[in-house]
Design a protein around this motif. Sequence first.
Motif, PDB file in Angstrom:
ATOM      1  N   VAL A  35       0.849  -1.192   0.000  1.00 56.30           N
ATOM      2  CA  VAL A  35       0.000   0.000   0.000  1.00 56.30           C
ATOM      3  C   VAL A  35       0.883   1.240   0.000  1.00 56.30           C
ATOM      4  O   VAL A  35       1.986   1.243   0.557  1.00 56.30           O
ATOM      5  N   GLY A  36       0.402   2.285  -0.658  1.00 55.81           N
ATOM      6  CA  GLY A  36       1.033   3.591  -0.567  1.00 55.81           C
ATOM      7  C   GLY A  36       0.250   4.439   0.420  1.00 55.81           C
ATOM      8  O   GLY A  36      -0.985   4.439   0.404  1.00 55.81           O
ATOM      9  N   ILE A  37       0.957   5.136   1.299  1.00 60.05           N
ATOM     10  CA  ILE A  37       0.305   5.979   2.301  1.00 60.05           C
ATOM     11  C   ILE A  37       0.727   7.421   2.055  1.00 60.05           C
ATOM     12  O   ILE A  37       1.900   7.776   2.227  1.00 60.05           O
ATOM     13  N   GLY A  38      -0.226   8.246   1.632  1.00 55.32           N
ATOM     14  CA  GLY A  38       0.034   9.659   1.395  1.00 55.32           C
ATOM     15  C   GLY A  38      -0.252  10.447   2.655  1.00 55.32           C
ATOM     16  O   GLY A  38      -1.409  10.543   3.082  1.00 55.32           O
ATOM     17  N   LEU A  39       0.788  11.003   3.255  1.00 56.31           N
ATOM     18  CA  LEU A  39       0.656  11.719   4.525  1.00 56.31           C
ATOM     19  C   LEU A  39       0.203  13.149   4.272  1.00 56.31           C
ATOM     20  O   LEU A  39       0.888  13.925   3.597  1.00 56.31           O
ATOM     21  N   GLY A  40      -0.941  13.501   4.829  1.00 55.44           N
ATOM     22  CA  GLY A  40      -1.543  14.799   4.583  1.00 55.44           C
ATOM     23  C   GLY A  40      -0.694  15.957   5.072  1.00 55.44           C
ATOM     24  O   GLY A  40       0.014  15.857   6.071  1.00 55.44           O
ATOM     25  N   SER A  41      -0.796  17.077   4.354  1.00 50.23           N
ATOM     26  CA  SER A  41      -0.056  18.290   4.692  1.00 50.23           C
ATOM     27  C   SER A  41      -0.614  19.428   3.851  1.00 50.23           C
ATOM     28  O   SER A  41      -1.622  19.267   3.164  1.00 50.23           O
ATOM     29  N   HIS A  42       0.091  20.563   3.870  1.00 51.45           N
ATOM     30  CA  HIS A  42      -0.307  21.706   3.043  1.00 51.45           C
ATOM     31  C   HIS A  42       0.107  21.533   1.590  1.00 51.45           C
ATOM     32  O   HIS A  42      -0.305  22.312   0.724  1.00 51.45           O
ATOM     33  N   ASP A  43       0.916  20.515   1.303  1.00 51.28           N
ATOM     34  CA  ASP A  43       1.564  20.363   0.003  1.00 51.28           C
ATOM     35  C   ASP A  43       0.823  19.340  -0.855  1.00 51.28           C
ATOM     36  O   ASP A  43       0.938  18.130  -0.636  1.00 51.28           O
ATOM     37  N   LEU A  44       0.089  19.819  -1.854  1.00 44.34           N
ATOM     38  CA  LEU A  44      -0.646  18.922  -2.747  1.00 44.34           C
ATOM     39  C   LEU A  44       0.300  18.088  -3.609  1.00 44.34           C
ATOM     40  O   LEU A  44      -0.102  17.074  -4.184  1.00 44.34           O
ATOM     41  N   GLY A  45       1.562  18.490  -3.669  1.00 40.07           N
ATOM     42  CA  GLY A  45       2.548  17.709  -4.401  1.00 40.07           C
ATOM     43  C   GLY A  45       2.719  16.305  -3.855  1.00 40.07           C
ATOM     44  O   GLY A  45       3.134  15.397  -4.584  1.00 40.07           O
ATOM     45  N   VAL A  46       2.394  16.109  -2.574  1.00 41.44           N
ATOM     46  CA  VAL A  46       2.448  14.766  -1.996  1.00 41.44           C
ATOM     47  C   VAL A  46       1.463  13.854  -2.723  1.00 41.44           C
ATOM     48  O   VAL A  46       1.791  12.724  -3.100  1.00 41.44           O
ATOM     49  N   ALA A  47       0.249  14.338  -2.924  1.00 40.84           N
ATOM     50  CA  ALA A  47      -0.755  13.545  -3.635  1.00 40.84           C
ATOM     51  C   ALA A  47      -0.351  13.330  -5.091  1.00 40.84           C
ATOM     52  O   ALA A  47      -0.526  12.236  -5.644  1.00 40.84           O
ATOM     53  N   THR A  48       0.199  14.361  -5.711  1.00 40.48           N
ATOM     54  CA  THR A  48       0.633  14.237  -7.104  1.00 40.48           C
ATOM     55  C   THR A  48       1.701  13.159  -7.247  1.00 40.48           C
ATOM     56  O   THR A  48       1.663  12.338  -8.177  1.00 40.48           O
TER      57      THR A  48
END
Length: 219
Positions: A31-44
Amino acid sequence: MISAVSAKDLEDAQVIWDYHLMHHQSEPADVGIGLGSHDLGVATFAVKLYHEQLFPMIVFTGATSRTTAARFPRGEAVHYRDHAIELGVPSVAIRIETNATNTGENIALTRDLLAASGTPVKTVLLISKPYMERRAFATCQKVWPEVRAICASQPIGLNEYLASIGDPKLVLDMLVGDFQRVMEYPALGFAIAQDIPDDVETAYRRLISTGYTSRLATT
């Protein structure tokens, strides 16, 4: 108050930035875990890794914080999910965890979410801001030691990252805050201990003395 980021500030920030990077080699995970933050680049970047078939499912985790409440009013995980769908990830391949307000909760609540759904997990790919890699790794090793954690973030240099966010003071404040947590959280039982080179701690203390203190933890 800091009116401008100086060349010396950037030099110190670069030392800490380099320390935060784990330099893990991305490889297939459960699984990939995208850690939330102010940076939408994480999701990208999570989407990019998904399209490279490094994992079959993404969990985006995160509520809101004082940094993200205005930018992501419906919650970090929700906005990350919507962005991922816009970039071509099918909704069935995404799960969201919407209650976490810190990194420990990101990991623990994601672990619990996957356990509740009966999803077997042996390896996770932790996707974060570049300067959050080391804290994410140290936290996961403490909170979820049963899994193998691999860190990943957008391959970007500090100066380019500062330009992409558009708020150098905020980034340096948060970079300093993340380092404080790497250094102090093991004693509080929140993370495993990490070796800290003297030059990195010196750069950190110099940035604090300059005034980059708005994201320091008060525990």
